[in-house]
Design an enzyme around this catalytic site. Sequence first.
Site, mmCIF file in Angstrom:
data_model
loop_
_atom_site.group_PDB
_atom_site.id
_atom_site.type_symbol
_atom_site.label_atom_id
_atom_site.label_comp_id
_atom_site.label_asym_id
_atom_site.label_seq_id
_atom_site.Cartn_x
_atom_site.Cartn_y
_atom_site.Cartn_z
ATOM 1 N N GLY A 268 -43.309 -15.443 2.184
ATOM 2 C CA GLY A 268 -44.064 -15.789 3.380
ATOM 3 C C GLY A 268 -45.441 -16.346 3.114
ATOM 4 C CB VAL B 236 -45.938 -17.758 7.386
ATOM 5 C CG1 VAL B 236 -46.362 -17.053 8.669
ATOM 6 C CG2 VAL B 236 -44.684 -18.578 7.647
ATOM 7 C CE LYS C 165 -46.804 -25.694 -2.152
ATOM 8 N NZ LYS C 165 -46.543 -24.246 -2.043
ATOM 9 C CB THR D 298 -40.915 -27.591 -6.428
ATOM 10 O OG1 THR D 298 -40.821 -26.243 -5.932
ATOM 11 C CG2 THR D 298 -42.048 -27.675 -7.438
ATOM 12 C CG ASP E 67 -38.578 -12.346 8.386
ATOM 13 O OD1 ASP E 67 -38.985 -13.459 8.002
ATOM 14 O OD2 ASP E 67 -37.428 -11.920 8.146
#
Length: 238
Positions: free
Chosen positions: A14, A17, A37, A41, A201
């Site tokens: 996560g 997020v 970033k 990939t 989640d």
Amino acid sequence: MSVLVITGTGTDVGKTVVVAALAALAAAEGRRVAVLKPAQTGVAAGEAGDLAEVARLAGPVTTRELRRYPEPLAPATAARRAGMPPVHPRDVASAAVELDSSHDLVLVEGAGGLLVRFDDAGSTIADAAWALNAPVLVVAHAGLGTLNTTALTAEALVRRGLESVGVVVGRWPASPDLACCTNLVDLPEAAGAPLLGALPDGAGRLGREEFLAVARDGVSPWFGGTFDPEKFAAACSC
């Protein structure tokens, strides 16, 4: 802090997020936010990657991706197999410093765990954090096994002279089991740093306004939220 490195204890915890939540909260306060970033990939050219997800959830923040490799592998392996140049910690540090000059907060999202290799020389996001003299936030999963991976990550940070500001559970389950609940108490000891949040989640599937509310509930006041680890743990009964 103006530059913060976010790493995971592994993949699929996560991390993106959590980055989006930090960015959303800072942007809501009127701060200029950039998300970097270094290596994406498993995403082909033209496809939406992690930064697109951050922008969708957090709103108008600056995003920058340094390298993109099509295969879902460690960046060093993916670069080698694609015949593309790897990303080096100096590239990460240079981009972060440039972004820092025009933003109030720069979030640097690693790939996978702390010691995932960026190049064949063994460079990692930890080396980038060291080059930047930046603190590190660890994102962990909730369930069985997380204490070990969190402790290993914390030990690696200490050995490299890096500051860990805390740990966030990136994917808190809707129906937590006994291990999840007890881990809330034990994670700070494993991390050697406080529990600074727990995001539900599926939060990444929310719309922007609803996500901001969830981010505020799930992230520490250190980052503009209202998360209270003691209350959260007390509400978890198994």
